[in-house]
Design an enzyme around this catalytic site. Structure first.
Site, PDB file in Angstrom:
ATOM      1  N   GLU A 198      -5.130  10.617   7.139  1.00  0.00           N
ATOM      2  CA  GLU A 198      -3.939   9.764   7.121  1.00  0.00           C
ATOM      3  C   GLU A 198      -2.877  10.398   6.213  1.00  0.00           C
ATOM      4  O   GLU A 198      -3.186  11.209   5.338  1.00  0.00           O
ATOM      5  CB  GLU A 198      -4.267   8.373   6.542  1.00  0.00           C
ATOM      6  CG  GLU A 198      -5.342   7.617   7.302  1.00  0.00           C
ATOM      7  CD  GLU A 198      -5.603   6.210   6.762  1.00  0.00           C
ATOM      8  OE1 GLU A 198      -5.708   5.283   7.572  1.00  0.00           O
ATOM      9  OE2 GLU A 198      -5.719   6.042   5.526  1.00  0.00           O
ATOM     10  N   ASN A 253       0.846  -1.200   0.000  1.00  0.00           N
ATOM     11  CA  ASN A 253       0.000   0.000   0.000  1.00  0.00           C
ATOM     12  C   ASN A 253       0.880   1.249   0.000  1.00  0.00           C
ATOM     13  O   ASN A 253       1.712   1.347  -0.927  1.00  0.00           O
ATOM     14  CB  ASN A 253      -1.135  -0.029   1.031  1.00  0.00           C
ATOM     15  CG  ASN A 253      -0.779  -0.264   2.468  1.00  0.00           C
ATOM     16  OD1 ASN A 253      -0.366  -1.342   2.837  1.00  0.00           O
ATOM     17  ND2 ASN A 253      -0.976   0.726   3.323  1.00  0.00           N
ATOM     18  N   ASP A 254       0.719   2.170   0.893  1.00  0.00           N
ATOM     19  CA  ASP A 254       1.312   3.515   0.773  1.00  0.00           C
ATOM     20  C   ASP A 254       2.799   3.564   0.402  1.00  0.00           C
ATOM     21  O   ASP A 254       3.596   2.809   0.958  1.00  0.00           O
ATOM     22  CB  ASP A 254       1.227   4.250   2.112  1.00  0.00           C
ATOM     23  CG  ASP A 254      -0.087   4.079   2.814  1.00  0.00           C
ATOM     24  OD1 ASP A 254      -1.025   3.538   2.226  1.00  0.00           O
ATOM     25  OD2 ASP A 254      -0.168   4.491   3.988  1.00  0.00           O
TER      26      ASP A 254
HETATM   27  C1  FRU Z   1      -3.026   4.481   4.735  1.00  0.00           C
HETATM   28  C2  FRU Z   1      -2.711   3.704   5.997  1.00  0.00           C
HETATM   29  C3  FRU Z   1      -1.840   4.530   6.930  1.00  0.00           C
HETATM   30  C4  FRU Z   1      -1.136   3.488   7.725  1.00  0.00           C
HETATM   31  C5  FRU Z   1      -0.914   2.412   6.695  1.00  0.00           C
HETATM   32  C6  FRU Z   1      -0.922   1.024   7.255  1.00  0.00           C
HETATM   33  O1  FRU Z   1      -3.351   3.697   3.659  1.00  0.00           O
HETATM   34  O2  FRU Z   1      -3.892   3.315   6.658  1.00  0.00           O
HETATM   35  O3  FRU Z   1      -2.563   5.447   7.708  1.00  0.00           O
HETATM   36  O4  FRU Z   1       0.052   3.939   8.274  1.00  0.00           O
HETATM   37  O5  FRU Z   1      -1.950   2.542   5.751  1.00  0.00           O
HETATM   38  O6  FRU Z   1      -0.536   0.109   6.303  1.00  0.00           O
END
Ligand code: FRU
Length: 535
Positions: free
Chosen positions: A243, A59-60
């Protein structure tokens, strides 16, 4: 953390196996994939040039910095499963932000203590004292998320920790003796620290997401942080938890004036549902961020101003330590959406990043806004082009015919001229009768993308049930388009990046042709379809 990531306790206990010793914590694979289907899946859905991890979940984007000729990209990663799980920091590098090389995992979680999103800085003056041999250490600042506390429904689940690297981000030591550097103040969602050097006020500055607002902190040494102020309660979009913020000073294009930009993702509540990223423009006196008054009016009117109106650009942040001589503000996002990211039809890996983008601040009258465009380095990879100066048709105009150009790796530029009060629909299509439609509705003034017929979409009810829209200021006379196509994504940059739409799709065969139609005829100029040849 968001509810979709709240999986049943039994699920976690099945995953969590202690490996013992000081070996990094990891968990069992969630999915076994048969090899023939892996090959088919690679062929159909692995992007040609957008970054994807070789295997596992992503993800991120995290901790991006530039050093010694390389752009580093870290990312939220679960290498042993294709859904969100124990979070590691994966690592990739690029010399040009386009061609990425995956490196070994950078930071491992400990059992039940996941490494969530955050940032990394090149500590040029060794303010942290963590450097050795006179070389600048890289310091990563991230959220440590405690799964035990989460299961016990505690509040203080998240805290900010640091780790450091003395080999340019390849190996990392957690700063065990000094963590946490920011304790949890009694806020359940308290995460995703973005740290940058604030040259104007001579301090490290941290912004982090604290539920429904951003918190600002300062430091001299990256280890001791002082709370400064907050921003955002009841301002902008609040459909979900805030976030992954970013905060930086940026010059107005063509002048020496500077402003401060706060980028702030939230989920859900994005521009077109689920995850989305908004931004704010204002001033920062070293302590407090204040919204520019015209921008405040705009936020009041539009509710939120988005960096991208598509469903698939989330948690994007910018690179640290880009040399002054370059001077660009460089951004990359996660090309997915929590609404369906864990269900998309790939098994071996899940998710890609967006194309890297340059963000600029422009000023029209007294109004500031951000524009984003693909980084110029992509032009290095152009191998052949179809060009046309002026094209006029009644009804439908074929732009790219099957066999002439590979539309799974292309950049397309054109101007749509002499626009009437009409809808201009572009259609990407293949032999299977699948199609992706996008364009301008110039009667009601918005851009749109409709992926409801674009191939596989039954994996989530939220994936294609609504048409994506990005509103435009009134009647458009001319539309300037830049479009980046990969096997499973479209990125539309409208009017030099003033409005952006990023979306993914899963056609069962590549789209091979592109046409445009409108009731009142088409006038297209400066068409250039560039073949990209990146890998
Ligand atoms: C955003 C998020 C962040 C967190 C991460 C966890 O997509 O929820 O806030 O740090 O993903 O994987």
């Amino acid at each position: 953390m968001k509810s979709k990531k709240h999986l049943p306790l039994a699920f976690y206990s099945a995953l969590i196996i202690s490996i013992g010793g000081c070996k990094p914590y990891s968990a069992v694979a969630q999915t076994t994939v048969v090899s023939s289907s892996v090959a088919a899946e690679e062929q159909m859905y692995r992007p040609n040039f957008h970054f994807t991890p070789k295997k596992g979940w992503m993800n991120d984007p995290n901790g991006m910095f530039y050093a010694d000729g390389k752009y580093h990209l870290f990312y939220q990663h679960y290498p042993n499963g294709n859904k969100w799980g124990p979070m590691h920091w994966g690592h990739a590098v690029s010399k040009d932000l386009i061609k990425w090389e995956e490196l070994p995992i950078a930071i491992y979680p400990d059992k039940d203590k996941y490494i969530f999103s955050g940032s990394a800085v090149v500590d040029l003056n060794n303010t942290s004292g963590l450097g050795i041999g006179g070389k600048a250490p890289i310091v990563a600042i991230y959220t440590l998320h405690d799964m035990i506390k989460e299961k016990e429904n505690k509040i203080d689940v998240e805290q900010q920790d640091i780790a450091y690297s003395n080999d340019n981000g390849i190996t990392w030591q957690k700063f065990e003796e000094g963590n946490p550097v920011v304790k949890n103040p009694g806020i359940r969602d308290f995460r995703d620290p973005k740290v940058t050097w604030d040259q104007t006020h001579n301090q490290w500055i941290m912004v982090l997401a604290a539920q429904d607002r951003s918190h600002f902190y300062k430091s001299k040494d990256l280890k001791n942080w002082e709370y400064l102020s907050d921003f955002g309660k009841n301002i902008g979009a609040h459909g979900g938890v805030w976030e992954c913020p970013d905060f930086f000073e940026i010059k107005v294009q063509g002048s020496n004036e500077t402003k401060w930009v706060l980028i702030q993702s939230l989920n859900p509540g994005g521009a077109n549902g689920g995850s989305g990223t908004q931004y704010f423009i204002g001033d920062f006196d070293g302590t407090k961020f204040t919204l520019d008054s015209n921008f405040a009016n705009r936020v009041g009117k539009e509710k939120a101003v988005w960096i991208d109106y598509g469903k698939d650009n989330y948690a994007g942040v910018t690179w640290n330590n880009v040399p002054n001589a370059d001077g660009r503000r460089l951004f990359i996002g996660w090309m997915s959406n929590w609404d369906y990211a864990q269900d998309v039809p790939t098994n071996a890996w899940r998710s890609a990043t967006t194309i890297a983008r340059e963000i600029q601040l422009i000023k029209k009258g007294n109004d500031y806004s951000l524009v984003s465009n693909p980084v110029k380095e992509i032009n290095k990879y152009v191998s052949k082009a179809i060009k046309a100066k002026n094209l006029k048709r009644k009804g439908k105009l074929s732009i790219a015919e099957a066999g002439k150009i590979d539309l799974t790796q292309a950049i397309i530029d054109f101007n749509l001229k002499n626009l009437k009060q009409d809808t201009y629909t572009f259609t990407l299509s293949n032999d299977k009768g699948e199609s992706l439609a996008f364009g301008i509705n110039n009667s009601e003034h918005y851009l749109f993308v409709d992926r409801s017929k674009s191939g596989k979409n039954d994996f989530s009810e939220k994936f294609a049930s609504t048409i994506t829209e990005a509103s435009l200021d009134g009647n458009q006379k001319e539309g300037v388009f830049k479009i980046i196509l990969d096997k499973t994504s479209i990125e539309i940059f409208y009017n030099n990046g003033e409005k952006v739409i990023t979306e993914i799709f899963f056609s069962s065969q590549p789209f091979t042709s592109l046409s445009v139609s409108s009731n009142q005829g088409i006038e297209l100029s400066n068409l250039v379809i560039n073949q990209l040849n990146i890998n």
